[in-house]
Design a protein around this motif. Structure first.
Motif, PDB file in Angstrom:
ATOM      1  N   ARG A   1     -40.474 -81.833 -99.497  1.00 42.87           N
ATOM      2  CA  ARG A   1     -40.699 -80.415 -99.712  1.00 42.87           C
ATOM      3  C   ARG A   1     -40.510 -79.557 -98.462  1.00 42.87           C
ATOM      4  O   ARG A   1     -40.860 -78.377 -98.455  1.00 42.87           O
ATOM      5  CB  ARG A   1     -42.101 -80.191-100.293  1.00 42.87           C
ATOM      6  N   THR A   2     -39.949 -80.127 -97.390  1.00 41.02           N
ATOM      7  CA  THR A   2     -39.544 -79.322 -96.241  1.00 41.02           C
ATOM      8  C   THR A   2     -38.185 -79.817 -95.771  1.00 41.02           C
ATOM      9  O   THR A   2     -37.963 -81.025 -95.652  1.00 41.02           O
ATOM     10  CB  THR A   2     -40.545 -79.423 -95.080  1.00 41.02           C
ATOM     11  N   ILE A   3     -37.282 -78.876 -95.514  1.00 41.77           N
ATOM     12  CA  ILE A   3     -35.995 -79.168 -94.879  1.00 41.77           C
ATOM     13  C   ILE A   3     -35.960 -78.416 -93.563  1.00 41.77           C
ATOM     14  O   ILE A   3     -36.152 -77.199 -93.533  1.00 41.77           O
ATOM     15  CB  ILE A   3     -34.812 -78.735 -95.775  1.00 41.77           C
ATOM     16  N   THR A   4     -35.739 -79.140 -92.488  1.00 42.41           N
ATOM     17  CA  THR A   4     -35.688 -78.506 -91.167  1.00 42.41           C
ATOM     18  C   THR A   4     -34.398 -78.901 -90.467  1.00 42.41           C
ATOM     19  O   THR A   4     -33.917 -80.027 -90.613  1.00 42.41           O
ATOM     20  CB  THR A   4     -36.922 -78.860 -90.319  1.00 42.41           C
ATOM     21  N   VAL A   5     -33.823 -77.972 -89.728  1.00 44.30           N
ATOM     22  CA  VAL A   5     -32.536 -78.193 -89.078  1.00 44.30           C
ATOM     23  C   VAL A   5     -32.617 -77.782 -87.614  1.00 44.30           C
ATOM     24  O   VAL A   5     -33.553 -77.098 -87.177  1.00 44.30           O
ATOM     25  CB  VAL A   5     -31.404 -77.406 -89.789  1.00 44.30           C
ATOM     26  N   GLU A   6     -31.604 -78.198 -86.862  1.00 39.63           N
ATOM     27  CA  GLU A   6     -31.539 -77.934 -85.426  1.00 39.63           C
ATOM     28  C   GLU A   6     -31.175 -76.470 -85.178  1.00 39.63           C
ATOM     29  O   GLU A   6     -30.054 -76.134 -84.823  1.00 39.63           O
ATOM     30  CB  GLU A   6     -30.511 -78.868 -84.778  1.00 39.63           C
ATOM     31  N   SER A   7     -32.155 -75.610 -85.353  1.00 43.79           N
ATOM     32  CA  SER A   7     -31.967 -74.175 -85.184  1.00 43.79           C
ATOM     33  C   SER A   7     -33.278 -73.581 -84.689  1.00 43.79           C
ATOM     34  O   SER A   7     -34.339 -74.205 -84.810  1.00 43.79           O
ATOM     35  CB  SER A   7     -31.539 -73.543 -86.516  1.00 43.79           C
ATOM     36  N   ASP A   8     -33.222 -72.382 -84.159  1.00 42.81           N
ATOM     37  CA  ASP A   8     -34.370 -71.686 -83.580  1.00 42.81           C
ATOM     38  C   ASP A   8     -35.544 -71.655 -84.565  1.00 42.81           C
ATOM     39  O   ASP A   8     -35.425 -71.152 -85.678  1.00 42.81           O
ATOM     40  CB  ASP A   8     -33.926 -70.268 -83.220  1.00 42.81           C
ATOM     41  N   CYS A   9     -36.690 -72.169 -84.134  1.00 47.52           N
ATOM     42  CA  CYS A   9     -37.856 -72.273 -85.012  1.00 47.52           C
ATOM     43  C   CYS A   9     -38.400 -70.916 -85.429  1.00 47.52           C
ATOM     44  O   CYS A   9     -38.970 -70.783 -86.526  1.00 47.52           O
ATOM     45  CB  CYS A   9     -38.955 -73.096 -84.340  1.00 47.52           C
ATOM     46  N   LEU A  10     -38.240 -69.896 -84.601  1.00 46.32           N
ATOM     47  CA  LEU A  10     -38.729 -68.569 -84.954  1.00 46.32           C
ATOM     48  C   LEU A  10     -37.761 -67.863 -85.898  1.00 46.32           C
ATOM     49  O   LEU A  10     -38.178 -67.216 -86.864  1.00 46.32           O
ATOM     50  CB  LEU A  10     -38.945 -67.734 -83.695  1.00 46.32           C
ATOM     51  N   MET A  11     -36.474 -67.995 -85.653  1.00 40.30           N
ATOM     52  CA  MET A  11     -35.483 -67.407 -86.549  1.00 40.30           C
ATOM     53  C   MET A  11     -35.568 -68.053 -87.930  1.00 40.30           C
ATOM     54  O   MET A  11     -35.335 -67.407 -88.948  1.00 40.30           O
ATOM     55  CB  MET A  11     -34.079 -67.571 -85.959  1.00 40.30           C
TER      56      MET A  11
ATOM     57  N   ARG B   1     -29.564 -63.498 -89.241  1.00 29.38           N
ATOM     58  CA  ARG B   1     -30.773 -63.432 -88.429  1.00 29.38           C
ATOM     59  C   ARG B   1     -31.619 -64.699 -88.471  1.00 29.38           C
ATOM     60  O   ARG B   1     -32.543 -64.847 -87.684  1.00 29.38           O
ATOM     61  CB  ARG B   1     -31.643 -62.251 -88.892  1.00 29.38           C
ATOM     62  N   GLY B   2     -31.290 -65.600 -89.387  1.00 28.55           N
ATOM     63  CA  GLY B   2     -32.159 -66.754 -89.604  1.00 28.55           C
ATOM     64  C   GLY B   2     -31.723 -68.040 -88.940  1.00 28.55           C
ATOM     65  O   GLY B   2     -32.435 -69.044 -89.025  1.00 28.55           O
ATOM     66  N   PHE B   3     -30.561 -68.017 -88.278  1.00 29.00           N
ATOM     67  CA  PHE B   3     -30.036 -69.225 -87.636  1.00 29.00           C
ATOM     68  C   PHE B   3     -29.601 -68.913 -86.207  1.00 29.00           C
ATOM     69  O   PHE B   3     -29.087 -67.830 -85.925  1.00 29.00           O
ATOM     70  CB  PHE B   3     -28.821 -69.769 -88.390  1.00 29.00           C
ATOM     71  N   SER B   4     -29.768 -69.877 -85.331  1.00 24.42           N
ATOM     72  CA  SER B   4     -29.221 -69.779 -83.978  1.00 24.42           C
ATOM     73  C   SER B   4     -27.954 -70.632 -83.883  1.00 24.42           C
ATOM     74  O   SER B   4     -27.525 -71.242 -84.865  1.00 24.42           O
ATOM     75  CB  SER B   4     -30.257 -70.258 -82.953  1.00 24.42           C
ATOM     76  N   HIS B   5     -27.340 -70.679 -82.702  1.00 30.51           N
ATOM     77  CA  HIS B   5     -26.203 -71.556 -82.415  1.00 30.51           C
ATOM     78  C   HIS B   5     -25.001 -71.339 -83.346  1.00 30.51           C
ATOM     79  O   HIS B   5     -24.214 -72.260 -83.568  1.00 30.51           O
ATOM     80  CB  HIS B   5     -26.612 -73.036 -82.500  1.00 30.51           C
ATOM     81  N   GLU B   6     -24.891 -70.144 -83.927  1.00 26.74           N
ATOM     82  CA  GLU B   6     -23.788 -69.803 -84.819  1.00 26.74           C
ATOM     83  C   GLU B   6     -23.831 -70.555 -86.145  1.00 26.74           C
ATOM     84  O   GLU B   6     -22.880 -70.539 -86.922  1.00 26.74           O
ATOM     85  CB  GLU B   6     -22.423 -70.035 -84.140  1.00 26.74           C
ATOM     86  N   TRP B   7     -24.957 -71.228 -86.445  1.00 27.97           N
ATOM     87  CA  TRP B   7     -25.046 -72.002 -87.688  1.00 27.97           C
ATOM     88  C   TRP B   7     -24.968 -71.101 -88.922  1.00 27.97           C
ATOM     89  O   TRP B   7     -24.534 -71.535 -89.987  1.00 27.97           O
ATOM     90  CB  TRP B   7     -26.358 -72.773 -87.761  1.00 27.97           C
ATOM     91  N   GLY B   8     -25.413 -69.857 -88.800  1.00 29.99           N
ATOM     92  CA  GLY B   8     -25.471 -68.983 -89.964  1.00 29.99           C
ATOM     93  C   GLY B   8     -24.116 -68.629 -90.543  1.00 29.99           C
ATOM     94  O   GLY B   8     -24.023 -68.218 -91.705  1.00 29.99           O
ATOM     95  N   GLY B   9     -23.058 -68.778 -89.774  1.00 26.61           N
ATOM     96  CA  GLY B   9     -21.726 -68.455 -90.256  1.00 26.61           C
ATOM     97  C   GLY B   9     -21.048 -69.577 -91.004  1.00 26.61           C
ATOM     98  O   GLY B   9     -19.911 -69.410 -91.469  1.00 26.61           O
TER      99      GLY B   9
END
Length: 377
Positions: free
Chosen positions: A44-54, A75-83
């Motif tokens: 019930r949780t999925i976590t990825v290598e991205s900014d914990c606050l974003m 706004r929800g991903f760092s490291h360009e993952w959101g694209g």
């Protein structure tokens, strides 16, 4: 693909690594694997290598529909993952899955706010944490006023100067103001812990958990800035270790809430000690996976992803006698590493952004997920 068939027990934290970043084929493989584990196994949780606050922005969207998808991805991903389309598809599926459900699947980033060029400044996390505590606690319990905190923080560009990455003398991480802020952050974190019963009752468990996240991030980020200013030959290793320590703390907190799936680079999730050649020297540190494994033991499982070809990165057919060469000649997507010979030779990648599996790591890997060919994203 049933990853759990290779394990004696269902782990509380199941990790799927990738050997390179920014490839949609790898993300879609992750999506396929994680969907099954959520739907059939109750994760019930999925976590990825991205900014914990974003990542809080994404979690708000998938659980309540707050925001517009385009803005959430930006706004929800760092490291360009959101694209990346694969990440967008994951967020869309999570939102659809959660609609009308009580047992929703949550999203989290577990990396610190540490972009490649420079770490973030501590202002947002410290002021948010201070404001939360000031709203519920008597003023005389707090280590400083908001005005005093603002004065110590100063201008944000002092903290985010990209020149500090290569020149420690440019960092303010070991100035008197920064060291005072470390003490304040520690005091605020202690208040979050020592006032736990009251804070949960007065605000909510969700708000308290977010305050704990801000507290961990504030103390970790200021330590990272401290080591940015270090001028010894241990500087790079300290920074790498600090980042993975922050990752591990976030993962352990998520696991305390329930069964969790994590996706990141193999190097962050492996049980073995990590190493990197940088600035003419070899640096070693314990990865987040190694740290979490020390705490969770058999409740942590690590599946490494390997790939055959990635022609757009000039990664061609893997040589015979390597792990990837053996797997490329087979027609399997899930492999038990115990069936492979640890005396295989390591694959040498012509592209720096792809890290092949190391044969001496095989005994500490629970399973290998193999993708024969990766196409351009």
């Amino acid at each position: 693909m049933d990853l759990l068939k290779l394990l004696a027990n269902k782990p509380r934290l199941l990790a799927l690594g990738e050997p390179t970043h920014l490839e949609n084929d790898l993300l879609r493989l992750r999506n396929e694997v994680f969907r099954r584990l959520v739907e059939d196994e109750g994760y019930r949780t999925i976590t990825v290598e991205s900014d914990c606050l974003m990542g809080l922005v994404v979690d708000d969207y998938v659980t309540s529909g707050k925001g517009e998808l385009d803005e959430v991805m930006a706004r929800g991903f760092s490291h360009e993952w959101g694209g990346l389309a694969g990440n967008r598809e994951l967020v869309e599926w999570m939102r659809t899955f959660n609609q009308g459900r009580v047992d929703q699947v949550r999203f989290a980033g577990f990396d610190g706010p540490l972009e490649t060029s420079s770490p973030a400044g501590p202002r947002p996390v410290l002021t948010t944490l201070h404001a939360y505590l000031a709203n519920w606690l008597d003023a005389d319990l707090l280590p400083c006023t908001s005005d005093a905190l603002d004065d110590l923080l100063g201008s944000d560009d002092r903290w985010t100067n990209p020149a500090t990455m290569m020149d420690p003398t440019q960092s303010i991480g070991q100035t008197a103001d920064a060291e005072r802020l470390q003490l304040i952050a520690g005091d605020l974190a202690v208040l979050v812990d020592t006032q736990t019963p009251y804070l949960i009752a007065a605000s909510s468990r969700e708000d308290w958990q977010r305050a704990r996240l801000y507290a961990r991030t504030a103390t970790g980020l200021l330590r990272y800035h401290y080591w940015m200013a270090d001028q010894s030959d241990r500087r790079i290793a300290r920074l790498l270790a600090q980042r993975d320590s922050m990752m591990a703390a976030n993962l352990l907190d998520l696991v305390d809430r329930g069964p969790t799936l994590v996706f990141a680079h193999n190097g962050h999730l492996q049980r073995e000690k990590s190493s990197m050649n940088m600035a003419g020297a070899n640096h070693e540190w314990w990865s987040a996976g190694a740290l979490v494994n020390a705490h969770l033991g058999a409740q942590y499982a690590f599946f490494a992803t390997a790939l055959g070809t990635m022609q757009h990165r000039e990664v061609g057919t893997p040589p015979a006698g390597t792990i990837e060469g053996v797997l490329y000649a087979q027609d399997q997507q899930l492999i038990d590493p115990r069936t492979l010979n640890a005396s295989l030779k390591p694959r040498v990648s012509p592209w720096f952004g792809y890290a092949a599996l190391q044969p001496n790591h095989l005994p500490s890997i629970d399973g290998i997920v193999f993708l024969k060919d990766v196409n351009p994203s």
